[in-house]
Enzyme design. Structure first.
Site, PDB file in Angstrom:
ATOM      1  CB  CYS A 124      19.641 -79.257  42.550  1.00  0.00           C
ATOM      2  SG  CYS A 124      18.460 -78.820  41.233  1.00  0.00           S
ATOM      3  CB  CYS A 128      14.476 -83.268  42.651  1.00  0.00           C
ATOM      4  SG  CYS A 128      13.103 -81.929  42.492  1.00  0.00           S
ATOM      5  CD  GLN A 173      12.691 -77.196  44.316  1.00  0.00           C
ATOM      6  OE1 GLN A 173      12.913 -77.278  42.799  1.00  0.00           O
ATOM      7  NE2 GLN A 173      12.355 -78.184  45.282  1.00  0.00           N
ATOM      8  NE  ARG A 197       7.775 -75.435  24.326  1.00  0.00           N
ATOM      9  CZ  ARG A 197       8.241 -75.593  25.652  1.00  0.00           C
ATOM     10  NH1 ARG A 197       7.850 -76.749  26.368  1.00  0.00           N
ATOM     11  NH2 ARG A 197       8.994 -74.834  26.253  1.00  0.00           N
ATOM     12  CB  SER A 233      12.230 -78.966  34.690  1.00  0.00           C
ATOM     13  OG  SER A 233      11.873 -78.658  36.074  1.00  0.00           O
ATOM     14  CG  HIS A 286      12.188 -82.512  37.254  1.00  0.00           C
ATOM     15  ND1 HIS A 286      12.550 -83.733  37.573  1.00  0.00           N
ATOM     16  CD2 HIS A 286      12.314 -81.598  38.188  1.00  0.00           C
ATOM     17  CE1 HIS A 286      13.103 -83.402  39.216  1.00  0.00           C
ATOM     18  NE2 HIS A 286      12.964 -82.106  39.289  1.00  0.00           N
TER      19      HIS A 286
END
Length: 393
Positions: free
Chosen positions: A379, A91, A152, A211, A248, A349
């Site tokens: 992270c 990431c 994860q 949202r 995410s 993400h």
């Protein structure tokens, strides 16, 4: 010794990563090419002066294979003489691209370099680079971690359990992310960083996952996303409270920053947005996996000779609400300074693009709020984390 400064930063709007998502019809090479074109156009630099293009991408397979960064540069019509490479630190891939680019400028190896990233999770789903039956870990990892590592989402649950973070806290955090993002849109705070994307007859101008009507009551109705009887037996301490609403989403997007030295910026008539003041990368427990942001923050502050109180703004990637809430507990940072325009739970993400997406949002927020120092940390799968400190110039 040279310094390294960001002179331009731009990103696409972020689409939902699914068939029918706002950017799902756009090939990832074209998505990054669009972003690189916007970066060069807005900066006004001659693209032939760029020494290298360093891009992040996680699932480098299929339409994202064969050095997607190089393909995007050529697709944008830029000079063949400019090289490009694609890196993977999960990431944090494009945040690592920033580190490599800035370190090259500081060392004198580069005068002008692009750091960028892309991920089309619609077209290249997560784990596409691991064929069925393939073992990406090998026997050494199996021997070192005989009980096995976990996805994860389970790591996010373990973090919630270890730091006593409950469902209400995570849902409240997620609600705040959406509220801040909606407010930032209403105030026009994203206007300067966005490069709208035309796809077919549509022009995508805003992040699709925000949202504005999100509330804790709405999120409370969502089921846990990662509950599994096997892991429940192995980890009885888990309360199974991580949901799609406090995590995410899956997304498509691209982002890019242009990095040079103050001397080269002055010579080319470019206005620096922020100086890259400090860098750190750390490893941590690959079972908890997502806690590296805590030691990475400590390390980058120590290297920079700063205290947490010196930092005016923070971007901590919202892979999961529990990650940021644990980071807040450990660091004692002021939540009002963290992800002030919303984070990945609301904005999205797109894995390989997120590092430079956060940095793009951060440098623009620094200007808008008159911040002197800002810190970004991300992270990463496998127990990794990057951290970067920016300084206003």
């Amino acid at each position: 010794m040279n310094d390294a400064v960001i002179v331009e930063a731009v990103r696409t709007p972020i689409g939902k990563g699914k068939p029918g998502g706002a950017l799902a019809a756009v090939h990832p090479v074209q998505l990054l090419a669009h972003t690189l074109s916007a970066l060069i156009d807005r900066s006004g630099v001659d693209p032939a002066l760029v020494d290298d293009v360093i891009g992040g991408c996680v699932d480098q397979v299929g339409e994202q294979a064969m050095n997607t960064t190089r393909n995007a540069w050529l697709s944008a019509g830029f000079p063949e003489s400019v090289p490009a490479t694609t890196v993977d630190r999960q990431c944090g891939s494009s945040q690592q691209a920033v580190h490599f680019a800035a370190q090259g400028v500081i060392s004198g190896a580069y005068d002008l370099v692009v750091a960028c990233g892309v991920e089309s999770m619609s077209r290249v789903p997560m784990w596409s680079n691991v064929p069925p039956g393939a073992d990406p870990f090998g026997p050494g990892i199996a021997a070192r971690y005989p009980d096995g590592l976990v996805p994860q989402g389970v790591s996010a649950e373990l973090i919630a359990a270890k730091w006593s973070i409950d469902r209400d806290q995570m849902d409240a955090f997620a609600t705040t992310s959406h509220q801040r993002a909606a407010r930032a849109y209403a105030d026009g705070l994203f206007d300067a960083e966005l490069a709208p994307v035309t796809t077919g007859a549509n022009v995508v101008t805003a992040d699709e996952s925000v949202r504005p009507g999100t509330t804790p009551d709405v999120l409370a109705g969502l089921r846990p996303a990662f509950a599994d009887p096997v892991f429940a037996e192995r980890f009885p301490q888990i309360d199974w409270s991580v949901t799609a609403g406090n995590s995410s989403p899956i997304n498509d997007g691209a982002s890019a920053v242009l990095i040079t030295s103050s001397q080269t910026a002055a010579r080319l008539g470019l206005r620096p947005m922020a100086r890259l003041h400090g860098f750190a990368v750390t490893g941590s427990d690959p079972l908890l996996m997502l806690t590296g942001v805590i030691p990475a923050t400590e390390k980058v502050l120590r290297r920079a000779g700063l205290r947490l109180a010196d930092v005016d703004l923070f971007e901590v990637n919202e892979a999961f609400a529990s990650v940021v809430l644990a980071w807040l507990q450990e660091t004692g940072a002021d939540p009002a300074k963290v992800n002030v325009n919303g984070g990945a739970i609301a904005l999205g993400h797109p894995l390989g693009a997120s590092g430079t997406r956060l940095m793009t949002t951060l440098v623009h927020a620094m200007r808008q709020r008159g911040a002197r120092y800002a810190l970004q940390t991300m992270c990463e799968a496998g127990g990794l984390a990057n951290a970067t400190i920016l300084e206003a110039v």
